[in-house]
Design an enzyme around this catalytic site. Structure first.
Site, short mmCIF file in Angstrom:
data_model
loop_
_atom_site.label_atom_id
_atom_site.label_comp_id
_atom_site.label_asym_id
_atom_site.label_seq_id
_atom_site.Cartn_x
_atom_site.Cartn_y
_atom_site.Cartn_z
N ARG A 152 0.87 -1.18 0.00
CA ARG A 152 0.00 0.00 0.00
C ARG A 152 0.91 1.23 0.00
O ARG A 152 1.94 1.26 0.69
CB ARG A 152 -0.91 0.04 1.23
CG ARG A 152 -2.10 -0.90 1.14
CD ARG A 152 -3.12 -0.41 0.13
NE ARG A 152 -4.36 -1.18 0.14
CZ ARG A 152 -4.61 -2.20 -0.65
NH1 ARG A 152 -3.68 -2.62 -1.50
NH2 ARG A 152 -5.78 -2.83 -0.59
N GLU A 177 -3.64 7.32 -4.80
CA GLU A 177 -3.91 6.79 -6.15
C GLU A 177 -5.24 7.32 -6.69
O GLU A 177 -6.18 7.49 -5.92
CB GLU A 177 -3.94 5.26 -6.10
CG GLU A 177 -2.62 4.65 -5.71
CD GLU A 177 -2.68 3.13 -5.59
OE1 GLU A 177 -3.76 2.55 -5.85
OE2 GLU A 177 -1.65 2.53 -5.25
N HIS A 237 -0.51 0.32 -10.19
CA HIS A 237 -1.19 -0.64 -9.31
C HIS A 237 -1.74 -1.82 -10.12
O HIS A 237 -2.95 -2.08 -10.13
CB HIS A 237 -2.30 0.02 -8.52
CG HIS A 237 -2.65 -0.71 -7.25
ND1 HIS A 237 -3.16 -0.10 -6.15
CD2 HIS A 237 -2.55 -2.04 -6.92
CE1 HIS A 237 -3.38 -0.99 -5.18
NE2 HIS A 237 -3.01 -2.19 -5.63
#
Length: 322
Positions: free
Chosen positions: A235, A264, A282
């Site tokens: 993360r 993000e 991601h």
């Protein structure tokens, strides 16, 4: 056609079509993003909602869940669930599920690829070729994976799969976690700083959330050292991005490979400007095969709960009940 179960289900954000199709057939599904007034819809259905299908990006706070007096089950898409207050849910008898295992191998593959890309500067080499620079001279020599030691920060399912891959590449592997694992025959370090000081490739695999926020800070980066490579597929919140930018700029570490970011999909311009940072959007588990398996597990957990069976993959903070 009437749904299979007389159950109201809230879907806060859109999910994959095949997931929505199955849930539409099984439940009365409420989709706030389609409503002219999302808050009005939530107020209308709140007394009846018994389950939530939480797609990526859904944030389920204690306040939101507390507005749903009949809520019993939250089925979340993804192995990480830091956007859900699972501790509150568990304390109030609500089971929360996630989608572990089905994405382990995919994310581990991505971590290995990102490590190789970062150490060998492969994205930079491709840009060099595309720019026509190879016509003038060869791409500069790069660092190597040879002779390095890897550290896994968070040796869970995915961390162990990454460790297996790195060991196959000939790297000694060390680890840090909240506890030493008796069945793991790898060197253990009591703190992230101790681990970083012992390795020169640090792979971050720990869960997100308040407990791990900025776990990798300036001190950890300094311990990793000027030949060190940071890989983060966990993360974005786990790494202090400001400290990381500074460490990459001033040579505190050699490079970083990142698949996750703190805000993000907004990536800091300071990271985008750095040539020694390899950045991915991601994509750790982003294959058709794996995302379908994750989506099906979301459905299967909800069906198990609705049928009165134990859910398949409850998270640690909540009861494993039907």
């Amino acid at each position: 056609m009437a749904p299979r179960f007389d159950i109201d289900l809230l879907m806060p954000v859109p999910m994959m079509p095949f997931v929505m199709d199955q849930l539409d057939q099984a439940f009365r599904v409420h989709k706030p993003w389609l409503a002219p007034d999302r808050d009005a819809l939530l107020r209308q259905v709140a007394p009846d909602v018994r389950a939530i299908a939480a797609g990526g990006g859904a944030v389920l706070t204690a306040d939101l869940m507390g507005r749903l007096p009949r809520l019993e089950c939250v089925s979340s898409f993804g192995v990480g669930y830091d956007s859900i207050d699972a501790t509150w849910a568990g304390a109030h008898g609500i089971v929360v599920t996630n989608t572990p295992d089905v994405l382990t191998e995919e994310v581990a593959d991505t971590a290995l690829a990102l490590t190789l890309m970062t150490v060998r500067r492969l994205p930079q080499a491709e840009r060099y070729l595309r720019a026509g620079s190879w016509l003038d001279k060869s791409f500069p020599l790069t660092p190597t994976l040879r002779g390095r030691t890897a550290g896994i920060l968070g040796l869970g399912r995915i961390g162990k799969a990454i460790a297996h891959r790195l060991a196959a590449c000939g790297l000694p592997v060390h680890y840090h976690g909240r506890h030493r694992q008796d069945d793991v025959d790898l060197p253990y370090h009591a703190t992230p700083v101790d681990l970083a000081a012992a390795v020169d490739v640090l792979v971050v695999v720990t869960p997100g959330g308040a407990g791990t926020r900025h776990l990798v800070d300036a001190g950890v980066l300094a311990a990793l050292g000027p030949d060190g490579i940071l890989i983060n597929i966990a993360r974005g919140s786990v790494v202090d991005e400001t400290a990381l930018v500074a460490a990459l700029r001033d040579g505190t570490i050699l490079g970083a490979g990142l698949d996750v970011f703190a805000d993000e999909p907004r990536v800091p311009q300071a990271l985008l400007d750095l040539d020694n940072a390899v950045l991915l959007p991601h994509v750790g588990s982003a294959t058709t095969h794996t995302r379908r398996a994750m989506g099906q597990l979301v459905v299967d957990n909800l069906l198990a709960w609705a049928e009165g069976r134990p859910v398949l993959t409850p998270v640690a903070e909540t009861p494993a009940k039907g």
